[in-house]
Design an enzyme around this catalytic site. Structure first.
Site, mmCIF file in Angstrom:
data_model
loop_
_atom_site.group_PDB
_atom_site.id
_atom_site.type_symbol
_atom_site.label_atom_id
_atom_site.label_comp_id
_atom_site.label_asym_id
_atom_site.label_seq_id
_atom_site.Cartn_x
_atom_site.Cartn_y
_atom_site.Cartn_z
ATOM 1 N N LEU A 1 19.616 17.991 14.872
ATOM 2 C CA LEU A 1 19.916 17.638 16.259
ATOM 3 C C LEU A 1 18.808 16.800 16.860
ATOM 4 C CD1 LEU A 1 21.202 21.092 17.529
ATOM 5 C CD2 LEU A 1 22.569 19.030 17.229
ATOM 6 N N GLY A 2 17.625 16.992 16.350
ATOM 7 C CA GLY A 2 16.517 16.220 16.900
ATOM 8 C C GLY A 2 15.208 16.846 16.506
ATOM 9 N N GLY B 1 12.146 18.376 18.246
ATOM 10 C CA GLY B 1 11.568 18.818 19.505
ATOM 11 C C GLY B 1 10.096 19.084 19.337
ATOM 12 N N LYS C 1 15.566 26.209 15.090
ATOM 13 C CA LYS C 1 14.324 25.431 15.191
ATOM 14 C C LYS C 1 13.413 25.840 14.056
ATOM 15 C CE LYS C 1 12.055 23.459 18.515
ATOM 16 N NZ LYS C 1 11.759 23.170 19.875
ATOM 17 N N ASP D 1 5.144 22.103 28.504
ATOM 18 C CA ASP D 1 5.788 20.889 28.000
ATOM 19 C C ASP D 1 7.160 20.688 28.638
ATOM 20 O OD1 ASP D 1 5.987 18.550 26.617
ATOM 21 O OD2 ASP D 1 6.525 19.467 24.698
#
Ligand SMILES: *[C@@H]1O[C@H](CO)[C@@H](O)[C@H](O)[C@H]1NC(C)=O
Ligand SMILES: *[C@@H]1O[C@H](CO)[C@@H](O)[C@H](O)[C@H]1NC(C)=O
Ligand SMILES: *[C@@H]1O[C@H](CO)[C@@H](O)[C@H](O)[C@H]1NC(C)=O
Length: 831
Positions: free
Chosen positions: A525-526, A528, A547, A644
């Site tokens: 998905l990406g 991070g 994750k 963050d």
């Protein structure tokens, strides 16, 4: 060829018309009209200080002549009142005078009476004057009380309500002041859109403001609750330009608005000498707008308008349901109610509404009770009963005593609340807000109340558990004299302990690997902070996000486990939910709920996608993020500083509710520690507070800083990193600061929001203002999250911000400053 000529001709016609209308304003003008004096078509009557003008005009492309009032000095002709709305004069023969009976009369062709006032009192020396608030008055010059009007145009509103003018009922005179839109731009006669305060003949119902289209209810602004109208809980805000008042007694029921004191205004609207505003029913757009004249741009800008979103449309969800803009679909049954027709409801045909799960058992009065619902716009008050002196408990008893009474609440919500309103029959047109709104107590059968209590108790278990444990200890020490009691408690405590041990599930690597197709690129998905994220789907069909933490810190497995267990205890509507974790050799994985709508950056920075989240949604997203951060900072058992916060760390669920992700990963704290120092700077350029980026000092105020940037990004649709002014190389904060100083903050607002009729400029500007407060250079000056939330809801006057950090210091942004990122868990991504 002929087309060109046509175009040219029409241009010439337009030009001539324009010239004509401009030259009209330089006509001879009067200050007053007395008997036997005539104001003819080529003359005007000017208000006492020259703000308004009464005269004849022809609207749009019409050739008819009407008598009306407009602003004398505003370049866009803006008519605020018309005398002969539906009785036009076809030529320039009109004239206005005072007749023998002392009434104001408008004559048309052949001295035909086109319009007249009908004052029954006759003045000795009648005088007509236009006041500087736009009120045309007929008074007796001999009367010492100059405010004793025999007739006034403010009693006969057309489509406009001006500041200071009463809107509503004079019950003694049976007079209703109501707005009705023009039929079209060319015809000021009453159209079918009207707006007024509605109450029943005996004045026993709770008055409410309603817009109707013909005879049908179109939009309900709602009832006055002592603070605001129920449908607009945030209308009366500290930074609002306006003050609102509502009078509700046996003689009068009206609402009035006016500008706040001058000092407040000059603070809020820079470079504007005075604020000219009006409320108008706009026929073509079917909305009620509060408009403010912006002289520098020569336009009327919408300050607020209704309907402002789909939940403002009257009764969109049917009976006994609630409309929530953040839900998808927006309609849902009230809790303990179910759709009347399940099939139709699923297909989003909501008109049949909802019915109770369990019928009321009215015969046995003792058995019904009430459940409180919060943050609501209270239901349509057509079938209500009010008593101003009863308190809430008396109100409850009264409601319980009548089987058709469905709900009750306070009439006035100020302080502890006072007065009583009862609702009879089905409840219509309820909506739920993110912030503000009021409580409503809805009648329920005994069985529902029992269930409700049980749910409540479950929630309170944390507190009660402590009490129970104490009770057990006391019991034990006391010698266990009641064996039965002891055993029962013992079992209870055993159950509860189990509950406490209900831990975060540990997934095995095989399950996760299968779910993510062996961490395939297609499932990614990406990337991070802290590592890549994969989409997965468990065997039961549950979708998850995984994750894969790239941890090369010295943290051991046990430490990691403990930390994750702590983080998993953080539960809030605006935080991403953690389902479980997995540890396999060097791999450490976190399993989250899957968010189908990706992250916020995907929407706000994209010209096409940004049109999908217009103002009401954006504001809700801002409020949601703020609440999530507030929870991390103050409300959770741990105090978490996110470190963050940025658009890509705000995920959106299927209803576009924002969920903060990656919280607690940077560091978890004990509850009382609010500042820390680190030599591992995690974070993202463009969102980092200066004291953190350069000195590694972080605190809740460095999160507030990032939130400020994020909020300005959401309002402007521009990235915090990047430069927006070629000449002075200003970054986004610099630009925001400069525009605000110039009084031009509106220029920062995302273009697609400006074009949207539901945009609420006041709210958008407030967000920019709060954003600038959050990014002030000195962390002490920045508000904390609870203040931010009060500011967002408008309950607090906004102080002027001091200059922001990095406001034009471009070097600081470009350079690779000595961020001591000594591990791979950093997410410094200079794009
Ligand atoms: C004249 O008076 C009647 C009733 O008193 C009222 O309905 C009507 O609107 C009035 N007309 C004008 C032009 O004021
Ligand atoms: C309203 O409530 C008060 C106090 O309970 C009572 O004295 C009064 O008669 C009530 N008024 C009406 C109109 O019922
Ligand atoms: C209950 O309230 C309704 C509406 O006000 C009224 O018509 C009815 O008479 C009341 N019933 C009783 C038993 O008081």
């Amino acid at each position: 060829m002929s087309l060109k000529i046509m175009e040219f001709l029409s241009f010439m016609v337009a030009f001539v018309v324009l010239r004509l209308s401009l030259s009209r304003t330089t006509l001879a003008s009067l200050a007053t009209i007395r008997p036997s004096e005539f104001m003819r078509d080529n003359t005007t009557l000017v208000s006492t200080e020259g703000l308004f003008e009464l005269g004849f005009f022809s609207p749009g492309s019409s050739k008819n002549h009407y008598l009306g009032i407009w602003y004398k000095n505003i370049s866009v002709q803006t008519v605020v009142w018309v005398a002969n709305r539906c009785e036009p004069i076809s030529d320039s023969s009109g004239s206005l005078t005072i007749d023998d009976t002392g009434n104001l009369v408008l004559y048309g062709q052949n001295k035909r009476v086109v319009w007249s006032t009908n004052s029954t009192k006759q003045a000795r020396e009648p005088l007509v004057q236009l006041l500087d608030n736009g009120n045309l008055v007929l008074r007796d010059e001999k009367d010492e009380n100059t405010e004793n009007y025999l007739w006034e145009s403010f009693d006969y509103l057309t489509d406009t309500n001006l500041p200071g003018s009463k809107f509503g009922w004079d019950l003694r005179r049976g007079l209703e002041r109501r707005l009705s839109a023009w039929k079209s731009w060319d015809d000021p006669c009453d159209g079918d859109l009207t707006y007024g305060i509605e109450l029943d003949e005996q004045h026993h119902t709770y008055p409410q403001l309603i817009i109707r289209k013909g005879s049908a209810k179109f939009c309900r602004v709602g009832s006055w609750n002592g603070v605001s109208f129920s449908g607009h809980p945030n209308a009366r805000r500290a930074d609002s330009l306006f003050d609102y008042g509502f009078v509700y007694n046996d003689d009068e029921v009206y609402y009035v608005y006016d500008l706040k004191g001058k000092s407040v205004i000059s603070k809020l609207v820079k470079n504007e000498k005075s604020v000219i505003s009006r409320v108008v029913m706009n026929q073509t757009r079917s909305v009620l707008q509060l408009l403010v004249w912006i002289e520098s741009k020569k336009i009327w800008e919408t300050n607020s308008s209704v309907p402002k979103d789909e939940c403002d449309v009257y009764g969109i969800c049917g009976a006994n349901s609630v409309c929530v803009t953040t839900n998808n679909p927006v309609c849902q049954c009230l809790k303990r109610f179910k759709p009347h027709n399940q099939e139709n409801w699923k297909e989003m045909s909501w008109s049949e509404g909802c019915v109770r799960n369990n019928p009321l058992s009215c015969h046995d009065k003792e058995k019904d009770g009430f459940i409180r619902f919060s943050n609501l716009k209270v239901p349509d008050t057509e079938y209500t009963w009010v008593n101003k002196s009863m308190d809430l408990e008396e109100c409850r008893v009264k409601c319980l005593s009548n089987c058709s009474c469905m709900a009750y609440t306070n009439l006035d919500i100020r302080e502890k609340g006072s007065g009583c309103v009862l609702w009879f029959g089905d409840l219509f047109d309820i909506r739920e807000f993110q912030l503000g709104g009021q409580d409503l107590y809805i009648r329920m059968s005994a069985s529902e109340i029992v269930n409700h209590e049980k749910v409540r108790t479950d929630r309170k278990v944390k507190v009660e558990r402590a009490l129970i444990i104490t009770a057990i200890i006391v019991g034990l020490v006391g010698g266990m004299f009641l064996v039965g009691f002891y055993i029962r408690r013992r079992r209870y405590s055993y159950d509860k302990t189990q509950d406490e041990d209900l831990e975060l599930p540990l997934f095995d690597m095989h399950t996760i690997s299968t779910a993510t197709n062996n961490f395939s690129e297609n499932n990614k998905l990406g990337e991070g902070g802290f590592g890549p994220v994969y989409k997965g789907s468990l065997e039961e069909g549950q979708e998850i996000a995984v994750k894969r933490l790239s941890m090369c810190s010295g943290q051991g497995v046990d430490e990691f486990k403990n930390e994750i267990k702590l983080i998993a205890k953080l539960q809030h509507r605006n935080l991403v939910k953690i389902f479980g974790y997995c540890i396999h050799r060097e791999d450490k994985l976190l399993i989250y709920e899957y968010m189908p709508n990706k992250s916020l950056d995907y929407f706000i920075f994209d010209e096409r996608q940004s049109r999908l989240i217009l103002w009401p949604k954006r504001f809700e997203i801002i409020c949601g993020i703020a609440k999530g951060i507030l929870y991390l900072h103050h409300d959770s058992r741990l105090r978490i500083i996110h470190r963050d916060l940025k658009a890509s760390n705000v995920l959106l669920d299927e209803a576009m509710i924002p969920k903060i992700s990656d919280f607690g990963l940077a560091r978890t704290f004990g509850g009382d520690q609010i500042e820390g120092n680190t030599n591992k700077v995690v974070g993202t350029y463009g969102y980092m507070a200066p004291e953190y980026a350069f000195n590694g000092l972080f605190s809740i105020k460095s999160d507030v800083f990032s939130f400020g940037i994020l909020m300005i990004e959401i309002v402007s649709g521009k990235k915090g990193r990047g430069f927006y002014d070629e000449n002075s190389s200003l970054n986004l904060i610099g630009l925001a600061w400069t525009l605000m100083k110039e009084g031009n903050a509106f220029k920062l607002v995302d273009k697609c929001l400006l074009e949207d009729p539901y945009n609420n400029m006041e709210e958008a500007l407030r967000c920019i203002h709060i954003g600038l407060l959050c990014v002030q250079q000195n962390s002490i000056d920045r508000p904390n999250m609870s203040s931010v939330i009060l500011m967002l809801s408008g309950e607090r006057v906004l102080p002027q911000p001091k200059p922001p950090a990095y406001f034009a210091d471009t070097d600081l942004w470009k350079g690779d400053h000595s961020l001591s990122c000594n591990t791979c868990i950093t997410d410094v991504e200079p794009r």
